[in-house]
Design a protein around this motif. Sequence first.
Motif, mmCIF file in Angstrom:
data_model
loop_
_atom_site.group_PDB
_atom_site.id
_atom_site.type_symbol
_atom_site.label_atom_id
_atom_site.label_comp_id
_atom_site.label_asym_id
_atom_site.label_seq_id
_atom_site.Cartn_x
_atom_site.Cartn_y
_atom_site.Cartn_z
ATOM 1 N N ILE A 4 0.758 -1.630 0.239
ATOM 2 C CA ILE A 4 0.062 0.055 -0.284
ATOM 3 C C ILE A 4 0.913 1.214 -0.274
ATOM 4 N N THR A 5 2.070 1.053 0.204
ATOM 5 C CA THR A 5 3.067 2.180 0.855
ATOM 6 C C THR A 5 3.759 2.674 -0.942
ATOM 7 N N ALA A 6 3.949 0.699 -1.341
ATOM 8 C CA ALA A 6 4.248 1.475 -2.749
ATOM 9 C C ALA A 6 3.522 2.252 -3.385
ATOM 10 N N ALA A 7 2.128 1.850 -3.472
ATOM 11 C CA ALA A 7 1.407 1.826 -4.305
ATOM 12 C C ALA A 7 0.659 3.477 -4.637
ATOM 13 N N ARG A 8 0.733 3.877 -3.169
ATOM 14 C CA ARG A 8 0.910 5.931 -2.586
ATOM 15 C C ARG A 8 2.594 6.448 -3.023
ATOM 16 N N GLN A 68 -7.251 6.915 -1.423
ATOM 17 C CA GLN A 68 -8.629 6.279 -0.669
ATOM 18 C C GLN A 68 -8.557 5.554 0.417
ATOM 19 N N LEU A 69 -7.875 4.496 0.638
ATOM 20 C CA LEU A 69 -7.267 3.337 1.657
ATOM 21 C C LEU A 69 -7.217 4.959 3.088
ATOM 22 N N ASP A 70 -6.212 5.951 2.712
ATOM 23 C CA ASP A 70 -5.957 6.786 3.863
ATOM 24 C C ASP A 70 -6.513 7.825 3.951
ATOM 25 N N HIS A 71 -7.903 7.249 3.715
ATOM 26 C CA HIS A 71 -8.630 8.579 4.130
ATOM 27 C C HIS A 71 -9.660 7.577 5.027
ATOM 28 N N PHE A 72 -9.803 6.005 5.081
ATOM 29 C CA PHE A 72 -10.354 5.537 6.491
ATOM 30 C C PHE A 72 -10.301 5.606 7.891
ATOM 31 N N PRO A 73 -11.507 5.765 8.252
ATOM 32 C CA PRO A 73 -11.125 6.851 9.618
ATOM 33 C C PRO A 73 -10.599 5.524 11.141
ATOM 34 N N VAL A 74 -10.412 3.924 10.200
ATOM 35 C CA VAL A 74 -10.351 2.595 11.829
ATOM 36 C C VAL A 74 -9.354 2.421 10.629
ATOM 37 N N ILE A 75 -8.325 1.452 11.511
ATOM 38 C CA ILE A 75 -7.671 0.411 11.042
ATOM 39 C C ILE A 75 -7.556 -0.330 12.071
ATOM 40 N N VAL A 127 -12.682 1.356 -4.873
ATOM 41 C CA VAL A 127 -13.033 1.322 -3.607
ATOM 42 C C VAL A 127 -13.367 3.022 -3.387
ATOM 43 N N ARG A 128 -12.727 3.672 -4.681
ATOM 44 C CA ARG A 128 -12.408 5.798 -4.224
ATOM 45 C C ARG A 128 -13.709 5.978 -4.524
ATOM 46 N N ALA A 129 -14.540 4.949 -5.800
ATOM 47 C CA ALA A 129 -15.754 4.609 -6.667
ATOM 48 C C ALA A 129 -16.783 4.498 -6.745
ATOM 49 N N THR A 130 -16.896 3.276 -5.183
ATOM 50 C CA THR A 130 -17.652 2.917 -4.158
ATOM 51 C C THR A 130 -18.048 4.035 -3.750
ATOM 52 N N VAL A 131 -17.222 4.347 -2.666
ATOM 53 C CA VAL A 131 -17.650 5.230 -1.562
ATOM 54 C C VAL A 131 -18.746 6.957 -2.508
ATOM 55 N N GLY A 173 -27.270 6.751 -2.254
ATOM 56 C CA GLY A 173 -27.964 7.228 -0.997
ATOM 57 C C GLY A 173 -28.185 5.610 0.362
ATOM 58 N N GLU A 174 -26.411 5.164 -0.166
ATOM 59 C CA GLU A 174 -26.152 4.069 0.524
ATOM 60 C C GLU A 174 -25.018 4.036 1.532
ATOM 61 N N LEU A 175 -24.893 5.487 1.524
ATOM 62 C CA LEU A 175 -23.326 5.569 2.391
ATOM 63 C C LEU A 175 -23.507 5.232 3.970
ATOM 64 N N GLU A 176 -24.661 6.212 4.600
ATOM 65 C CA GLU A 176 -24.346 6.108 6.190
ATOM 66 C C GLU A 176 -25.194 4.641 6.059
ATOM 67 N N SER A 177 -25.787 3.319 5.280
ATOM 68 C CA SER A 177 -26.124 2.212 5.802
ATOM 69 C C SER A 177 -25.534 1.542 5.057
ATOM 70 N N THR A 178 -24.180 1.273 5.146
ATOM 71 C CA THR A 178 -23.286 0.025 4.613
ATOM 72 C C THR A 178 -21.566 0.506 4.707
ATOM 73 N N LEU A 179 -21.665 -0.442 5.725
ATOM 74 C CA LEU A 179 -20.023 -0.959 5.996
ATOM 75 C C LEU A 179 -19.048 -1.143 5.013
ATOM 76 N N ILE A 180 -17.984 -0.135 4.641
ATOM 77 C CA ILE A 180 -17.282 -0.896 3.818
ATOM 78 C C ILE A 180 -15.661 -1.199 4.441
ATOM 79 N N LEU A 181 -15.310 -2.489 4.408
ATOM 80 C CA LEU A 181 -14.283 -3.650 4.367
ATOM 81 C C LEU A 181 -13.400 -3.274 3.161
ATOM 82 N N VAL A 182 -11.721 -2.948 3.640
ATOM 83 C CA VAL A 182 -11.044 -3.400 2.903
ATOM 84 C C VAL A 182 -9.618 -4.349 3.192
#
Lengths: 669, 669
Positions: free
Chosen positions: B183-187, B203-210, B466-470, B477-486
């Motif tokens: 992930i670091t290399a891809a960035r 986009q992964l860098d914007h996830f709040p929880v790791i 993932v960016r396009a999915t968000v 209208g499903e962002l708030e109701s969807t848990l996204i995990l990567v």
Amino acid sequence: MMASLNTLAVLAASLTAVSGQYYQRLGTCPTLGCVLPPDQQDFLPGQYFDLRLEVHAPVNGSEAFNNGVPDEKFTVTIAKEGGAAAEDVATFFKLDEPKLEKWTFKWYEDLYAEDAKQASVVNVASKIYRRLALYEPGKYTVTLNYYDGQKTTAEWVVRPLATEKKAKNIILFIGDGMTTNMITAARLLGHKTINGKYQSNLQLDHFPVIGHQMTHSIDTFITDSANSASALYSGHKSTVNAMGVYADSSPDIYDDPKVETIVELLKRIWGSAWGAVSTAFIADATPTALTAHTRSRGAYGPLIDQALNSVTNYTWTNHGGPDVYFGGGAEQFIAGSGSYQGKDYYQEFAKANYTVSWNKTALAAIPNEEKALGIFCRSNLPVWIDRNILPDNTKNLTNDPSGAKAAATDLPGLKDMTLKAIDVLHRRGGDKGFFLMSEAASIDKQMHALDYDRALGDLLELDDTVRATVAHLEAIGELESTLILVTADHGHGFDVFGGVDTQYLRDQKTDRERRKAVGVYQNSGLSNYQVEAPGVSYSTGPNFPVNWDPRYAIAAGFGANPDRRENYRLSPTPRTPATNTPGFSSADYFANGADAPDGFVVNGTLPTNEAQGVHSLTDVTIYAMGPCQETFGGTYSNIDVFYKMANCLGLARPDAGEGKACAKEKKQD
Amino acid sequence: MMASLNTLAVLAASLTAVSGQYYQRLGTCPTLGCVLPPDQQDFLPGQYFDLRLEVHAPVNGSEAFNNGVPDEKFTVTIAKEGGAAAEDVATFFKLDEPKLEKWTFKWYEDLYAEDAKQASVVNVASKIYRRLALYEPGKYTVTLNYYDGQKTTAEWVVRPLATEKKAKNIILFIGDGMTTNMITAARLLGHKTINGKYQSNLQLDHFPVIGHQMTHSIDTFITDSANSASALYSGHKSTVNAMGVYADSSPDIYDDPKVETIVELLKRIWGSAWGAVSTAFIADATPTALTAHTRSRGAYGPLIDQALNSVTNYTWTNHGGPDVYFGGGAEQFIAGSGSYQGKDYYQEFAKANYTVSWNKTALAAIPNEEKALGIFCRSNLPVWIDRNILPDNTKNLTNDPSGAKAAATDLPGLKDMTLKAIDVLHRRGGDKGFFLMSEAASIDKQMHALDYDRALGDLLELDDTVRATVAHLEAIGELESTLILVTADHGHGFDVFGGVDTQYLRDQKTDRERRKAVGVYQNSGLSNYQVEAPGVSYSTGPNFPVNWDPRYAIAAGFGANPDRRENYRLSPTPRTPATNTPGFSSADYFANGADAPDGFVVNGTLPTNEAQGVHSLTDVTIYAMGPCQETFGGTYSNIDVFYKMANCLGLARPDAGEGKACAKEKKQD
């Protein structure tokens, strides 16, 4: 670990030089006008810094310009977004105009130029504005005007951060060079699974919040421990080998533009106690970056003077000296060639009212109310494995901290030093709290030597120290008030890829046959480091292996290495993977025939003048527990660790008056 | 990637066999009495599972016992902690006693035994209790009594988990083999820094929880993608190559004790829609582990039948078939040797009311209200780099999904497939929500080939997806109701250790001289993948490199590899690092002379019968955003990902009645 320099890079490195890649004229200055701090830098409100301007006139090479005459009439302005028009920097900061400086430096544009010995020469005109601060959060633009119409701009952000303290204390553990891969391997060695479930875990596994931080330098994507530590401590990235400064191109390694560090701020603003503990020689980068302001981490003697006396060649914040300073590195304390001005730094510290300890027994006896220096050996502390499993390796050393030609005995470990440091800091900080940096240095140093068993031993020692720290803070009633962070400054490319039957490996006749001893996937097996072997007993307690040299061992490898040998067994003595060979250049390294003699040869990918493994790119993990822990989730830069700590400590100052008054009030010693 | 088997391991692997290390008689059974699920397993309340008992009687070897006659009179009991006394399992679960089974298997105790062809023979007596469930949270002890006084016990925990749904939808992205290092290399390749600050981020860098999850198998510390996917989907670890079962020692690869997976549970309990998307052949482990119940991931044809028709050889949960199933792998759909019973599975899916798509245009036209199968090529989808940067590499393939001897054209990428999948699932799931697994498979596949450029291209494609999915979830209208995990299923030992002047490397005459082209630390330089080069234009938009083959490239390496060549440049065609050599065994691999012919040789550390790189130990990251995100911080096992998802989806059933009624009510098709 001192970043080993390519010999081919020594000239360029000493000049901090380029634009482009590999070699750089000045990494932060792709144009001919340099602003340091450069574009895109962030600041804590009220944090002191110097501003260096340079105008470059390359005499020859692809950038040759203006016949090598630098513009001496350059001007520089600063403007706040949404504020008044741009003003001259001297006016804005109410300073006298500094005098013009001039110098010349050389660098190579690339490897072809170096092979041909075609150095590029650059003449420089420069000014530096010292001890500035920006108090109001917002965006600022600094503009350097030169060569009659050329402009270099730097956009700076002063972050809006808190002035109130949320954590009384911070303990920042640094596993030097420690990656997630190593943490996973250490867990495998130190803990037992049954059918895939760990029966105990690392203390790190119990931290509620995890973040990833990016370790890259300001001007290269691979960092060393100096500038990455500096980023963690100051919120400003820098150049390899630099600490507490933006590296400039001047010949003087002590005149580069400085930035104020967390312990300088904490002492100036809150008068808190602070300290550093390391298993390295204490003049090494990770501990000294708390107080160092130089672009040359190798200036060990002067760095110890800066640690005791703060910056003395310019007006700067007095950090008061560490309340505790524990580690190795007697060379910089014994009067002689390694110490600053040849002085006895044991005596210098003693004159400043430090108790001085040379062994574990004396360490334990330090009165908590006094400042404490503890130097337990020359060089780095022998690692956990050699102290605990192979103690004979510590007996034939000449590393007595007194300077006697003897082995240092009665050595403390990271846990002993850290717990004592907490007691002294807790007592001396009182209501003002404390900041402690505790470094497991030899994770990095042993990974450089490709000695992963010793590295993982020191990683388990770090984890054991964190576990003991949590328990001790609980016992003294400071757990709730202390933010505990555990992180690293950079990585090494390392991972475990299988298991290996070391006995089968040894019994094979050729290098290719030996490789058959490795089992991958379904043949990797289970950890045998937690399986008691007849006649093997270390008495090192839970959370460590019960057998460090099982027949079925882990097979691990490196992303890059010098030529080396491998047998996947615990080396009976610390490893030296590569050595010089008679008939070849002294900077041309081959696999060391005495290392893993019953193993096989792995040829290297590094330049053949590298004798050791090197740092890697990977983001590293930060574990957080305590006040403000929730702010450490997600992915961010290493400088953000500083801003998160500063925010939690309320180090932002909204105006000069308060900041200055505060500094005077709280000044100590 | 199919875990490449050592030829030396084929026998042992097919028998799932040992105690100790390397080879194991049966990994989960160090004694002679086996309980599967074994000791230390966790369960979701109400989750179906089978219980296998085996009694082993080794005929010869170090474990020889009872003249090779297994005890056929073994008994087994179960007791709940704090509950009634131990009862016979048949009584406890109100089942008839199953019939006794008997078989024999062979394995090698170690490499010496294998070299000597001294197989150990084991006779087995066994019973299996099918489709059990434990509803009440708590601790249970299963005891196998055999050989007149021998006991094997298994402690199980049924976790107290929620029955209410907190997330309507879950999208689980799996970057197969993806580590923090990658992930670091891809960035570094896909994003630009100025003076150390990234101007854009993953986009992964914007996830709040790791969080970090441990990937090891139930019986070995290195996993493959089958049993690690199975752990993520079922909460039960297993053995390499196994999915949805605990591997037993019987000859039948379809009779092993099963565990219910997340999509089976979700369909049975809530009637939600579900789907799988992969850039691999769709019969590969990561997609099929959602529905597969076999210890042999290589049974591709049968696995596709299980994906469509659920388990058919035993009474088991009907998952209803995927609502969307997009990927490669036409081999299992075209009637022939690759398909189950030689049948045309395009037709089988069509008969079950699926629309069938063979290209990107048809994919886009799929009506959202219908079940959709999309198979876009034979084998794996060509990778992002070949589809977007080097499209000629896709033109001479014979991979048309129809079976025509032609190249598949009009190929979709992960983003096309994932966004369409969301539309269908959103429509079909309605209020009942959906579960989608979307896999970037070739991160792993290309790391196996040591082709890190192609791997990082697919990692950037994942991030772009993932960016396009968000954005798409926000739009519908499903962002708030969807848990996204990567997350990932395991790692590969990989890291970047410096920069390299690829031109200088090419110009040197010897392998040792070529290594000088690598710059480390201050000579690593800055990424040149974001510097436009004259005449180079890819039009792949932001968040991807603007130059994939710069003169100054990254220098990256592997923790383990076969013999190979390296020049650090983008390979013009997908890499084959090692090949057979005339005069040597076909299972003896050497560096491929056609790969990086202007580079240098790096000799391997893997067994010489390995042609590719292998998986590694490292914990992998899980990124979380959406409902329940806060439960994904910290460090835990891969099975905990299942329990966290199950808790967020309210999949626990407190009693049999509700569970069974619910299953009947919601049963579809």
